[in-house]
Design a protein around this motif. Structure first.
Motif, PDB file in Angstrom:
ATOM      1  N   ALA A   1       0.830  -1.208   0.000  1.00 34.48           N
ATOM      2  CA  ALA A   1       0.000   0.000   0.000  1.00 34.48           C
ATOM      3  C   ALA A   1       0.863   1.257   0.000  1.00 34.48           C
ATOM      4  O   ALA A   1       0.515   2.265  -0.630  1.00 34.48           O
ATOM      5  CB  ALA A   1      -0.934  -0.001   1.214  1.00 34.48           C
ATOM      6  N   GLU A   2       1.994   1.219   0.687  1.00 28.35           N
ATOM      7  CA  GLU A   2       2.899   2.365   0.705  1.00 28.35           C
ATOM      8  C   GLU A   2       3.453   2.647  -0.693  1.00 28.35           C
ATOM      9  O   GLU A   2       3.562   3.799  -1.108  1.00 28.35           O
ATOM     10  CB  GLU A   2       4.053   2.114   1.679  1.00 28.35           C
ATOM     11  N   LYS A   3       3.820   1.595  -1.406  1.00 29.08           N
ATOM     12  CA  LYS A   3       4.316   1.767  -2.773  1.00 29.08           C
ATOM     13  C   LYS A   3       3.241   2.410  -3.648  1.00 29.08           C
ATOM     14  O   LYS A   3       3.517   3.313  -4.445  1.00 29.08           O
ATOM     15  CB  LYS A   3       4.712   0.422  -3.364  1.00 29.08           C
TER      16      LYS A   3
ATOM     17  N   ALA B   1       2.753   2.836 -14.845  1.00 29.33           N
ATOM     18  CA  ALA B   1       3.912   1.939 -14.896  1.00 29.33           C
ATOM     19  C   ALA B   1       4.104   1.216 -13.563  1.00 29.33           C
ATOM     20  O   ALA B   1       4.448   0.024 -13.533  1.00 29.33           O
ATOM     21  CB  ALA B   1       5.165   2.727 -15.253  1.00 29.33           C
ATOM     22  N   GLU B   2       3.875   1.923 -12.462  1.00 25.80           N
ATOM     23  CA  GLU B   2       4.017   1.313 -11.131  1.00 25.80           C
ATOM     24  C   GLU B   2       2.971   0.223 -10.921  1.00 25.80           C
ATOM     25  O   GLU B   2       3.282  -0.850 -10.386  1.00 25.80           O
ATOM     26  CB  GLU B   2       3.880   2.396 -10.061  1.00 25.80           C
ATOM     27  N   ILE B   3       1.733   0.488 -11.335  1.00 27.77           N
ATOM     28  CA  ILE B   3       0.679  -0.517 -11.186  1.00 27.77           C
ATOM     29  C   ILE B   3       0.962  -1.717 -12.077  1.00 27.77           C
ATOM     30  O   ILE B   3       0.751  -2.874 -11.690  1.00 27.77           O
ATOM     31  CB  ILE B   3      -0.699   0.102 -11.505  1.00 27.77           C
TER      32      ILE B   3
ATOM     33  N   ARG C   1       1.610  -8.068  -7.235  1.00 28.70           N
ATOM     34  CA  ARG C   1       1.939  -8.079  -5.804  1.00 28.70           C
ATOM     35  C   ARG C   1       0.861  -7.359  -4.997  1.00 28.70           C
ATOM     36  O   ARG C   1       0.525  -7.778  -3.886  1.00 28.70           O
ATOM     37  CB  ARG C   1       3.293  -7.416  -5.570  1.00 28.70           C
ATOM     38  N   PHE C   2       0.331  -6.269  -5.557  1.00 23.62           N
ATOM     39  CA  PHE C   2      -0.746  -5.561  -4.881  1.00 23.62           C
ATOM     40  C   PHE C   2      -1.947  -6.489  -4.681  1.00 23.62           C
ATOM     41  O   PHE C   2      -2.501  -6.586  -3.584  1.00 23.62           O
ATOM     42  CB  PHE C   2      -1.189  -4.340  -5.696  1.00 23.62           C
TER      43      PHE C   2
END
Length: 308
Positions: free
Chosen positions: A66-68, A131-133, A139-140
């Motif tokens: 969640a922090e990421k 890009a992060e998602i 993993r999320f």
């Protein structure tokens, strides 16, 4: 697992998928809020769970992911808020009367230039979010699924005494900031977010808790208003255009007025915080039960978690 928690996790996965496709203003805001609420609820229960338990480890892993996600969501949401405020300010300057003085016209042009700049940066932040998602999406999702698997008997503690606990949590944070100024006001706002989200999740079942949530939301909104105008003034000051100075001065004036309003709101909410008739929990009873900070390896650090 309660249906409320199941629904929140389902909503979180749905919004994550939507933002991975197209991070709209409403979608980014909604995903950020539900992520923060889940973190707040898990942080509260981590205080009473053995760290080696399956439940605690699932919570810590979710918190790490969640922090990421929040780090990627933050800039996009910030640009959305700033652009909206500038749009409203520009509209008020244009429609303030039939005659628009030259100084106002210059500020309108300055706002338009700043909007273009922020929209460009927003597009860049949006690409980074997508890009992060895409990079960490699996993993999320796995972290959310692990939560559902491990928390089949999940409850938000005992229903009785929650109003008193929330008031005590608020008072404990408030006591850590005896004097509020421009250097620490935003930090104070972040520290009380956990209390607000916990209260919002339980407010529908208890009017006293709902009132606590309403008051803290009012307080946070006032501080957020000041912080946004202050940030916009700093951005305007950094502009290379000579006429940016006029806009920066206007934004600084609005920020100063918002700061005074924020301090007044903090004092009012603190003085009239509801819950006096509820079963009280003294702040001293919560010492040593501060929420964990999510570290990169999934373990909890000693320092307090700072919800942004």
């Amino acid at each position: 697992m309660t249906s409320t928690m199941h629904d929140r996790l389902a909503e979180w996965r749905h919004l994550l998928e939507k933002c991975g496709d197209k991070p709209s203003r409403k979608g980014v805001h909604a995903l950020r809020v539900v992520t923060l609420r889940l973190q707040a609820e898990f942080e509260r229960d981590l205080e009473d769970l053995p760290r080696a338990s399956h439940q605690a480890q699932a919570m810590l892993q979710f918190g790490k992911q969640a922090e990421k996600l929040r780090r990627a969501l933050g800039p996009v949401r910030e640009f959305d808020v700033w652009i909206g405020k500038l749009r409203d300010l520009r509209s008020s300057l244009i429609h303030s009367g039939e005659y628009v003085p030259r100084s106002a016209q210059q500020n309108v042009r300055g706002i338009e230039r700043l909007e273009v700049q922020l929209k460009r940066k927003r597009r860049s932040a949006e690409k980074k979010l997508v890009a992060e998602i895409e990079k960490h999406g699996s993993r999320f999702v796995e972290a959310g699924e692990e939560i559902e698997t491990s928390l089949s008997d999940y409850l938000f503690g005992e229903e009785s005494g929650i109003a008193g606990e929330l008031v005590a949590r608020f008072r404990m944070v408030r006591a850590e900031f005896p004097t509020l100024d421009e250097a620490n006001l935003h930090e104070f706002r972040k520290r009380i977010k956990m209390v607000r989200y916990l209260a919002e999740m339980r407010g529908s079942s208890d009017p006293a808790i709902g009132q606590i949530a309403t008051q803290i939301k009012k307080l946070q909104a006032a501080i957020g208003e000041w912080h946004d105008w202050q940030a916009l003034a700093q951005v305007a000051h950094s502009g290379h255009h000579a006429k940016s100075k006029d806009l920066a001065e206007l934004l600084e004036t609005i920020a100063r007025e918002s700061f005074e309003t924020a301090l007044s709101t903090v004092n009012s909410v603190t003085a009239h915080m509801p819950g006096a008739d509820a079963e009280q929990v003294e702040p001293s009873d919560l010492q040593g039960r501060k929420p964990p900070a999510w570290s990169e390896n999934g373990s909890a650090a000693v320092e307090d978690q700072k919800l942004a």
